[in-house]
Write a protein that holds these residues in place. Structure first.
Motif, mmCIF file in Angstrom:
data_model
loop_
_atom_site.group_PDB
_atom_site.id
_atom_site.type_symbol
_atom_site.label_atom_id
_atom_site.label_comp_id
_atom_site.label_asym_id
_atom_site.label_seq_id
_atom_site.Cartn_x
_atom_site.Cartn_y
_atom_site.Cartn_z
ATOM 1 N N GLU A 46 0.819 -1.208 0.000
ATOM 2 C CA GLU A 46 0.000 0.000 0.000
ATOM 3 C C GLU A 46 0.856 1.262 0.000
ATOM 4 N N GLN A 49 1.942 2.154 -3.566
ATOM 5 C CA GLN A 49 0.929 2.567 -4.526
ATOM 6 C C GLN A 49 0.854 4.083 -4.538
ATOM 7 N N ARG A 50 0.946 4.667 -5.713
ATOM 8 C CA ARG A 50 0.926 6.117 -5.840
ATOM 9 C C ARG A 50 -0.419 6.555 -6.393
ATOM 10 N N ARG A 51 -1.191 7.259 -5.600
ATOM 11 C CA ARG A 51 -2.502 7.721 -6.039
ATOM 12 C C ARG A 51 -2.494 9.223 -6.307
ATOM 13 N N LEU A 52 -1.888 10.005 -5.450
ATOM 14 C CA LEU A 52 -1.909 11.444 -5.596
ATOM 15 C C LEU A 52 -1.186 11.846 -6.866
ATOM 16 N N PHE A 54 -1.983 10.935 -9.954
ATOM 17 C CA PHE A 54 -1.901 9.855 -10.925
ATOM 18 C C PHE A 54 -2.353 10.286 -12.326
#
Length: 79
Positions: A46, A49-52, A54
Motif C-alpha cells: 500500500e 501505490q501512488r494515487r496522488l 496519478f
C-alpha cells in the motif's frame, strides 16, 4: 476486505488463496483479532501505490475554474 478466523482459513485455504491471487486480499484473525493480511505476491504494498497526482499531465484545470458558472449560480440563488 474479508476477515476469516483461523479455523475457517484452514478449512477453505485453497479457495481463499485463489481469491487472493485474483486480487481479493483477506485477513486471518484469531479470536476476532486480526493477525495477518494475505495479498498476492505481485501486488505492490500500500505504501508503494501512488494515487496522488496519478493523472498529472492528462487534465488541465482552467484558470477561471473558481468563477465558472458564476452568473448561472447567482441567478439560481438570487444573489
Amino acid at each position: 476486505m474479508e476477515t476469516v478466523n483461523i479455523h475457517e482459513a484452514k478449512t477453505h485455504l485453497s479457495r481463499l488463496i485463489e481469491k487472493a491471487a485474483k486480487g481479493e486480499p483477506f485477513i486471518i484473525a484469531k479470536a476476532g483479532k486480526p493477525m495477518v493480511k494475505v495479498v498476492p505476491i505481485d501486488q505492490p504494498a500500500e505504501a508503494e501505490q501512488r494515487r496522488l497526482g496519478f493523472m498529472m499531465g492528462q487534465i488541465v484545470v482552467p484558470d477561471d475554474f473558481d468563477r465558472m458558472g458564476r452568473d448561472e449560480i447567482e441567478d439560481l440563488f438570487g444573489a
